[in-house]
Motif scaffolding. Structure first.
Motif, PDB file in Angstrom:
ATOM      1  N   GLY A   1     117.901  32.190 222.590  1.00  0.00           N
ATOM      2  CA  GLY A   1     118.172  32.542 223.965  1.00  0.00           C
ATOM      3  C   GLY A   1     119.292  31.671 224.500  1.00  0.00           C
ATOM      4  N   THR A   2     119.646  31.898 225.739  1.00  0.00           N
ATOM      5  CA  THR A   2     120.762  31.157 226.330  1.00  0.00           C
ATOM      6  C   THR A   2     120.346  29.808 226.890  1.00  0.00           C
ATOM      7  OG1 THR A   2     120.406  32.317 228.414  1.00  0.00           O
ATOM      8  CG2 THR A   2     122.055  33.247 226.899  1.00  0.00           C
ATOM      9  N   GLY A   3     119.045  29.588 227.007  1.00  0.00           N
ATOM     10  CA  GLY A   3     118.553  28.295 227.474  1.00  0.00           C
ATOM     11  C   GLY A   3     118.254  28.286 228.955  1.00  0.00           C
ATOM     12  N   THR A   4     117.293  27.454 229.316  1.00  0.00           N
ATOM     13  CA  THR A   4     116.940  27.263 230.720  1.00  0.00           C
ATOM     14  C   THR A   4     116.723  25.771 230.952  1.00  0.00           C
ATOM     15  OG1 THR A   4     115.432  27.942 232.498  1.00  0.00           O
ATOM     16  CG2 THR A   4     114.456  27.642 230.325  1.00  0.00           C
ATOM     17  N   LEU A   5     117.246  25.276 232.052  1.00  0.00           N
ATOM     18  CA  LEU A   5     117.218  23.845 232.312  1.00  0.00           C
ATOM     19  C   LEU A   5     115.895  23.437 232.955  1.00  0.00           C
ATOM     20  CD1 LEU A   5     118.660  21.089 232.376  1.00  0.00           C
ATOM     21  CD2 LEU A   5     119.611  21.762 234.607  1.00  0.00           C
ATOM     22  N   VAL A   6     115.298  22.410 232.391  1.00  0.00           N
ATOM     23  CA  VAL A   6     114.114  21.775 232.974  1.00  0.00           C
ATOM     24  C   VAL A   6     114.493  20.345 233.345  1.00  0.00           C
ATOM     25  CG1 VAL A   6     111.781  20.932 232.514  1.00  0.00           C
ATOM     26  CG2 VAL A   6     112.475  23.204 231.715  1.00  0.00           C
ATOM     27  N   THR A   7     114.335  20.018 234.602  1.00  0.00           N
ATOM     28  CA  THR A   7     114.659  18.682 235.092  1.00  0.00           C
ATOM     29  C   THR A   7     113.413  18.069 235.706  1.00  0.00           C
ATOM     30  OG1 THR A   7     116.935  19.367 235.576  1.00  0.00           O
ATOM     31  CG2 THR A   7     116.157  17.305 236.560  1.00  0.00           C
ATOM     32  N   VAL A   8     113.054  16.891 235.216  1.00  0.00           N
ATOM     33  CA  VAL A   8     111.879  16.192 235.717  1.00  0.00           C
ATOM     34  C   VAL A   8     112.350  14.919 236.400  1.00  0.00           C
ATOM     35  CG1 VAL A   8     109.624  15.237 235.171  1.00  0.00           C
ATOM     36  CG2 VAL A   8     110.551  17.109 233.797  1.00  0.00           C
TER      37      VAL A   8
ATOM     38  N   TYR B   1     115.913  23.990 227.608  1.00  0.00           N
ATOM     39  CA  TYR B   1     114.893  24.553 226.721  1.00  0.00           C
ATOM     40  C   TYR B   1     115.362  25.921 226.241  1.00  0.00           C
ATOM     41  CZ  TYR B   1     111.598  20.848 227.782  1.00  0.00           C
ATOM     42  OH  TYR B   1     110.977  19.623 227.873  1.00  0.00           O
ATOM     43  N   TYR B   2     115.315  26.106 224.933  1.00  0.00           N
ATOM     44  CA  TYR B   2     115.770  27.336 224.316  1.00  0.00           C
ATOM     45  C   TYR B   2     114.602  28.061 223.657  1.00  0.00           C
ATOM     46  CZ  TYR B   2     120.477  25.354 224.676  1.00  0.00           C
ATOM     47  OH  TYR B   2     121.655  24.815 225.121  1.00  0.00           O
ATOM     48  N   CYS B   3     114.559  29.342 223.845  1.00  0.00           N
ATOM     49  CA  CYS B   3     113.656  30.186 223.078  1.00  0.00           C
ATOM     50  C   CYS B   3     114.319  30.516 221.755  1.00  0.00           C
ATOM     51  CB  CYS B   3     113.360  31.457 223.862  1.00  0.00           C
ATOM     52  SG  CYS B   3     112.296  32.638 223.018  1.00  0.00           S
ATOM     53  N   GLY B   4     113.561  30.440 220.674  1.00  0.00           N
ATOM     54  CA  GLY B   4     114.105  30.749 219.365  1.00  0.00           C
ATOM     55  C   GLY B   4     113.172  31.657 218.591  1.00  0.00           C
ATOM     56  N   ALA B   5     113.748  32.529 217.797  1.00  0.00           N
ATOM     57  CA  ALA B   5     112.972  33.435 216.957  1.00  0.00           C
ATOM     58  C   ALA B   5     113.491  33.358 215.539  1.00  0.00           C
ATOM     59  CB  ALA B   5     113.055  34.858 217.480  1.00  0.00           C
ATOM     60  N   SER B   6     112.588  33.468 214.600  1.00  0.00           N
ATOM     61  CA  SER B   6     112.977  33.324 213.199  1.00  0.00           C
ATOM     62  C   SER B   6     112.374  34.414 212.338  1.00  0.00           C
ATOM     63  CB  SER B   6     112.526  31.955 212.680  1.00  0.00           C
ATOM     64  OG  SER B   6     111.123  31.852 212.700  1.00  0.00           O
ATOM     65  N   ARG B   7     113.047  34.677 211.230  1.00  0.00           N
ATOM     66  CA  ARG B   7     112.492  35.608 210.241  1.00  0.00           C
ATOM     67  C   ARG B   7     111.397  34.924 209.428  1.00  0.00           C
ATOM     68  NH1 ARG B   7     118.057  37.253 210.288  1.00  0.00           N
ATOM     69  NH2 ARG B   7     118.568  35.719 208.678  1.00  0.00           N
ATOM     70  N   MET B   8     111.466  33.598 209.335  1.00  0.00           N
ATOM     71  CA  MET B   8     110.407  32.896 208.628  1.00  0.00           C
ATOM     72  C   MET B   8     109.168  32.797 209.518  1.00  0.00           C
ATOM     73  SD  MET B   8     111.492  28.863 208.777  1.00  0.00           S
ATOM     74  CE  MET B   8     112.954  29.105 207.777  1.00  0.00           C
ATOM     75  N   ILE B   9     108.032  32.430 208.892  1.00  0.00           N
ATOM     76  CA  ILE B   9     106.767  32.421 209.614  1.00  0.00           C
ATOM     77  C   ILE B   9     106.815  31.501 210.828  1.00  0.00           C
ATOM     78  CG2 ILE B   9     104.332  31.803 209.444  1.00  0.00           C
ATOM     79  CD1 ILE B   9     104.422  32.743 206.542  1.00  0.00           C
TER      80      ILE B   9
END
Length: 122
Positions: free
Chosen positions: A113-120, A93-101
């Motif tokens: 972001g660099t990402g974080t692993l989610v394992t189910v 899962y990556y956090c992302g930010a944008s200049r658009m709305i």
């Protein structure tokens, strides 16, 4: 430049819950939309949920009713509460930010972001 620092994630059994957090720093005045995206093995990165600065949100269909995105503009942070997780949610899962709305596609994201692993597990 904008830096995104993620926290949370990990291993959970099917039906369980996890929460993710992401804090932005740097040139934060350039950010409008913030959200979460994920990439499963062998698949393309996809939208999970995204929120505009004024609180409008958009979710991918598969997580509606299970995941909740929230945002604290004073802390330049975005959060993702994930409930009733299933093995198909396993991904980085990556956090992302944008200049658009709101970037409803990963192509619209300007900062990652660099990402974080989610394992189910089943």
């Amino acid at each position: 430049q904008v830096q995104l620092a993620e926290s949370g994630g990990g291993l959970v059994q099917s039906g369980g819950s996890l929460s993710l957090s992401c804090a932005a720093s740097g040139s934060i005045w350039t950010i409008s939309g913030m959200g979460w995206y994920r990439q499963a093995p062998g698949k393309e990165r996809e939208l999970v949920a995204v929120m505009s600065h004024d609180g409008t949100s958009n979710y991918t269909d598969s997580v509606k009713g299970r995941f909740t995105i929230s945002r604290d503009n004073a802390k330049n942070s975005v959060y993702l509460q994930m409930n009733n997780l299933n093995p198909e949610d396993t991904a980085v899962y990556y956090c992302g930010a944008s200049r658009m709305i709101m970037a409803s596609s990963p192509n619209g994201v300007d900062y990652w972001g660099t990402g974080t692993l989610v394992t189910v597990s089943s």
